[in-house]
Design an enzyme around this catalytic site. Structure first.
Site, PDB file in Angstrom:
ATOM      1  N   ASN A 155     -11.254  -6.991   5.281  1.00 23.65           N
ATOM      2  CA  ASN A 155     -10.655  -5.650   5.769  1.00 23.65           C
ATOM      3  C   ASN A 155     -11.562  -4.802   5.136  1.00 23.65           C
ATOM      4  O   ASN A 155     -11.951  -3.741   6.044  1.00 23.65           O
ATOM      5  CB  ASN A 155      -9.379  -5.358   4.912  1.00 23.65           C
ATOM      6  CG  ASN A 155      -8.242  -6.162   5.767  1.00 23.65           C
ATOM      7  OD1 ASN A 155      -8.149  -5.498   6.854  1.00 23.65           O
ATOM      8  ND2 ASN A 155      -7.838  -7.029   5.302  1.00 23.65           N
ATOM      9  N   ILE A 190      -0.752  -4.896  -8.928  1.00 21.05           N
ATOM     10  CA  ILE A 190       0.372  -3.863  -8.737  1.00 21.05           C
ATOM     11  C   ILE A 190      -0.154  -2.814  -9.636  1.00 21.05           C
ATOM     12  O   ILE A 190      -0.534  -2.915 -10.840  1.00 21.05           O
ATOM     13  CB  ILE A 190       1.614  -4.272  -8.951  1.00 21.05           C
ATOM     14  CG1 ILE A 190       1.983  -5.394  -7.974  1.00 21.05           C
ATOM     15  CG2 ILE A 190       3.009  -3.266  -9.160  1.00 21.05           C
ATOM     16  CD1 ILE A 190       3.529  -5.679  -7.812  1.00 21.05           C
ATOM     17  N   LEU A 191       0.098  -1.495  -9.017  1.00 25.01           N
ATOM     18  CA  LEU A 191      -0.236  -0.034  -9.970  1.00 25.01           C
ATOM     19  C   LEU A 191       0.770   0.378 -10.132  1.00 25.01           C
ATOM     20  O   LEU A 191       1.950   0.491  -9.444  1.00 25.01           O
ATOM     21  CB  LEU A 191      -1.198   0.629  -8.735  1.00 25.01           C
ATOM     22  CG  LEU A 191      -2.725  -0.177  -8.520  1.00 25.01           C
ATOM     23  CD1 LEU A 191      -3.378   0.862  -7.368  1.00 25.01           C
ATOM     24  CD2 LEU A 191      -3.480   0.051  -9.763  1.00 25.01           C
ATOM     25  N   ASN A 230      -2.562   1.397   1.444  1.00 21.63           N
ATOM     26  CA  ASN A 230      -2.854   0.031   1.293  1.00 21.63           C
ATOM     27  C   ASN A 230      -2.518  -0.645   2.998  1.00 21.63           C
ATOM     28  O   ASN A 230      -1.768  -0.207   3.555  1.00 21.63           O
ATOM     29  CB  ASN A 230      -1.761  -0.382   0.356  1.00 21.63           C
ATOM     30  CG  ASN A 230      -1.563  -2.002   0.411  1.00 21.63           C
ATOM     31  OD1 ASN A 230      -2.670  -2.720   0.026  1.00 21.63           O
ATOM     32  ND2 ASN A 230      -0.397  -2.733   0.261  1.00 21.63           N
ATOM     33  N   HIS A 255      -0.999  -3.942   4.381  1.00 21.00           N
ATOM     34  CA  HIS A 255      -0.172  -5.164   4.101  1.00 21.00           C
ATOM     35  C   HIS A 255       0.148  -5.938   5.446  1.00 21.00           C
ATOM     36  O   HIS A 255       0.310  -5.335   6.653  1.00 21.00           O
ATOM     37  CB  HIS A 255       1.302  -4.532   3.831  1.00 21.00           C
ATOM     38  CG  HIS A 255       2.196  -5.826   3.087  1.00 21.00           C
ATOM     39  ND1 HIS A 255       2.076  -6.524   2.069  1.00 21.00           N
ATOM     40  CD2 HIS A 255       3.179  -6.516   3.974  1.00 21.00           C
ATOM     41  CE1 HIS A 255       3.098  -7.268   2.080  1.00 21.00           C
ATOM     42  NE2 HIS A 255       3.749  -7.229   3.181  1.00 21.00           N
ATOM     43  N   GLU A 267       5.079   4.275  -6.455  1.00 24.27           N
ATOM     44  CA  GLU A 267       5.299   3.341  -7.545  1.00 24.27           C
ATOM     45  C   GLU A 267       6.214   2.189  -7.034  1.00 24.27           C
ATOM     46  O   GLU A 267       6.262   1.201  -7.845  1.00 24.27           O
ATOM     47  CB  GLU A 267       6.062   4.089  -8.517  1.00 24.27           C
ATOM     48  CG  GLU A 267       7.408   4.503  -8.268  1.00 24.27           C
ATOM     49  CD  GLU A 267       7.469   6.154  -7.429  1.00 24.27           C
ATOM     50  OE1 GLU A 267       6.393   6.400  -6.972  1.00 24.27           O
ATOM     51  OE2 GLU A 267       8.414   6.482  -7.184  1.00 24.27           O
ATOM     52  N   ALA A 310      -4.588  -6.931  14.005  1.00 26.30           N
ATOM     53  CA  ALA A 310      -4.114  -5.832  13.589  1.00 26.30           C
ATOM     54  C   ALA A 310      -4.732  -5.346  12.578  1.00 26.30           C
ATOM     55  O   ALA A 310      -4.991  -3.946  12.664  1.00 26.30           O
ATOM     56  CB  ALA A 310      -2.356  -6.170  13.014  1.00 26.30           C
ATOM     57  N   GLU A 311      -4.731  -5.923  11.358  1.00 22.52           N
ATOM     58  CA  GLU A 311      -5.280  -5.118  10.309  1.00 22.52           C
ATOM     59  C   GLU A 311      -6.636  -4.683  10.397  1.00 22.52           C
ATOM     60  O   GLU A 311      -6.965  -3.432  10.097  1.00 22.52           O
ATOM     61  CB  GLU A 311      -5.350  -6.439   8.774  1.00 22.52           C
ATOM     62  CG  GLU A 311      -3.992  -6.839   8.709  1.00 22.52           C
ATOM     63  CD  GLU A 311      -4.087  -7.729   7.471  1.00 22.52           C
ATOM     64  OE1 GLU A 311      -4.673  -7.466   6.205  1.00 22.52           O
ATOM     65  OE2 GLU A 311      -3.810  -8.872   7.388  1.00 22.52           O
TER      66      GLU A 311
HETATM   67  C1  GAR Z   1      -5.153  -9.290   3.896  1.00 22.53           C
HETATM   68  O1  GAR Z   1      -4.522 -10.047   4.684  1.00 22.53           O
HETATM   69  C2  GAR Z   1      -4.462  -8.168   3.303  1.00 22.53           C
HETATM   70  O2  GAR Z   1      -3.481  -7.519   4.199  1.00 22.53           O
HETATM   71  C3  GAR Z   1      -3.746  -8.897   2.325  1.00 22.53           C
HETATM   72  O3  GAR Z   1      -4.523  -9.984   1.693  1.00 22.53           O
HETATM   73  C4  GAR Z   1      -5.673 -10.201   2.597  1.00 22.53           C
HETATM   74  C5  GAR Z   1      -6.599  -9.985   2.003  1.00 22.53           C
HETATM   75  O4  GAR Z   1      -7.977 -10.399   2.894  1.00 22.53           O
HETATM   76  N1  GAR Z   1      -3.059  -8.011   1.262  1.00 22.53           N
HETATM   77  C6  GAR Z   1      -1.888  -8.234   0.670  1.00 22.53           C
HETATM   78  O5  GAR Z   1      -0.936  -9.120   0.924  1.00 22.53           O
HETATM   79  C7  GAR Z   1      -1.462  -7.197  -0.468  1.00 22.53           C
HETATM   80  N2  GAR Z   1      -0.141  -7.166  -0.458  1.00 22.53           N
HETATM   81  P1  GAR Z   1      -9.358  -9.545   2.869  1.00 22.53           P
HETATM   82  O6  GAR Z   1      -9.773  -9.711   1.322  1.00 22.53           O
HETATM   83  O7  GAR Z   1     -10.231 -10.787   3.576  1.00 22.53           O
HETATM   84  O8  GAR Z   1      -9.259  -8.058   3.199  1.00 22.53           O
END
Ligand code: GAR
Length: 199
Positions: A15, A94-95, A109, A111, A149, A181-182
Site C-alpha cells: 500500500n 492499535i493506537l 487507515n 482495512h 479510539e 480495491a486497496e
Molecule cells: C493490507 O491488506 C492492509 O489492508 C492490511 O494489511 C495488509 C498490509 O499489506 N491492514 C490491516 O489489516 C489493518 N487492520 P501491505 O504491507 O502490503 O500494505
C-alpha cells in the site's frame, strides 16, 4: 504548501508502494510523503521508502516500555517531521485515544474488508480474508476510514467492493482485494483529504 504525509507501516508495504506510485503518476498532488515510520525494523516497506528517497524512522515497539512510551516516541518522530496527515498502511499496532485524539481527523487507515464486516480487534491482515471466506460472503472489499479510539470505528471515507470467486484461498483473496480495491482507493482517499484541507 503541500500537506506533509507520514505513512506508518509494519510489513511488506504494497500500500505504501501504491502511494509512492500515485505521487509519481499525479494521482496525489495535494500532499507529499515526507516520512515512513515502521514499528518493525525488518519491514520491507522501509526498503521501498529508501528506494523512493523518502526519510524513514523505526520505533520498535518491542523496545518500548508499554503503549504510552511507544506512542510518545511515535509522536516525537512525527512532530520533528512536521507531519500534517498520518496514513496507516498495513500498520499492525492499535493506537490509543491519547494518540488518536492528538491527530483528530488527520489519521486514515486502509482495512481489507467492507466495514462494518470483519473489522475491529483481531481482524487484521490475512485473518480478515479467512473470516470472510469462512463466513461465506459473496462480496468483500476494502475501506479507507478516519482513525479514532475505536479500532476500525472512525468515519468511512471510501469503500470498494470485490467479488469472491470459486477456489479463493485467503492468500488469493487478499491479493485481489489489494489489486482491485486497496491500491486504488487509498491513494484517492489521501488526495481527497489533503485537497479538502485546503478549503
Ligand atoms: C493490507 O491488506 C492492509 O489492508 C492490511 O494489511 C495488509 C498490509 O499489506 N491492514 C490491516 O489489516 C489493518 N487492520 P501491505 O504491507 O502490503 O500494505
Amino acid at each position: 504548501m503541500l500537506k506533509r504525509i507520514a505513512v506508518l507501516v509494519s510489513g511488506g508495504g504494497t500500500n505504501l508502494q501504491a502511494l509512492i506510485d500515485a505521487q509519481k503518476s499525479g494521482i496525489i498532488t495535494s500532499g507529499a510523503i515526507t516520512l515512513v515510520v515502521s514499528n518493525n525494523p525488518d519491514a520491507y516497506a522501509l526498503e521501498r521508502a529508501k528506494n523512493a528517497g523518502i526519510d524513514t524512522a523505526v520505533v520498535n515497539k518491542k523496545e518500548c516500555i508499554g503503549q504510552a512510551d511507544f506512542e510518545e516516541k511515535l509522536i516525537d518522530v512525527l512532530e520533528k517531521n512536521e507531519t500534517d496527515f498520518i496514513v496507516l498502511a498495513g500498520f499492525m499496532c492499535i493506537l490509543s485515544e491519547n494518540f488518536t485524539s492528538k491527530y483528530s481527523d488527520r489519521i486514515i487507515n486502509v482495512h481489507p474488508s467492507l466495514i462494518p464486516s470483519f473489522c475491529g480487534k483481531g481482524f487484521y491482515g490475512l485473518h480478515v480474508h479467512e473470516a470472510a471466506l469462512s463466513y461465506g460472503v459473496k462480496v468483500t472489499g476494502a475501506t479507507v476510514h478516519f482513525v479514532n479510539e475505536i479500532p476500525d470505528g472512525g468515519k468511512i471515507i471510501m469503500q470498494k467492493a470485490v467479488y469472491i470467486q470459486d477456489g479463493d484461498t485467503p492468500e488469493i483473496l487478499q491479493r485481489r482485494v489489494m489489486e482491485e480495491a486497496e491500491w486504488i482507493i487509498l491513494p484517492q482517499a489521501v488526495e481527497k483529504i489533503c485537497k479538502e484541507s485546503f478549503k
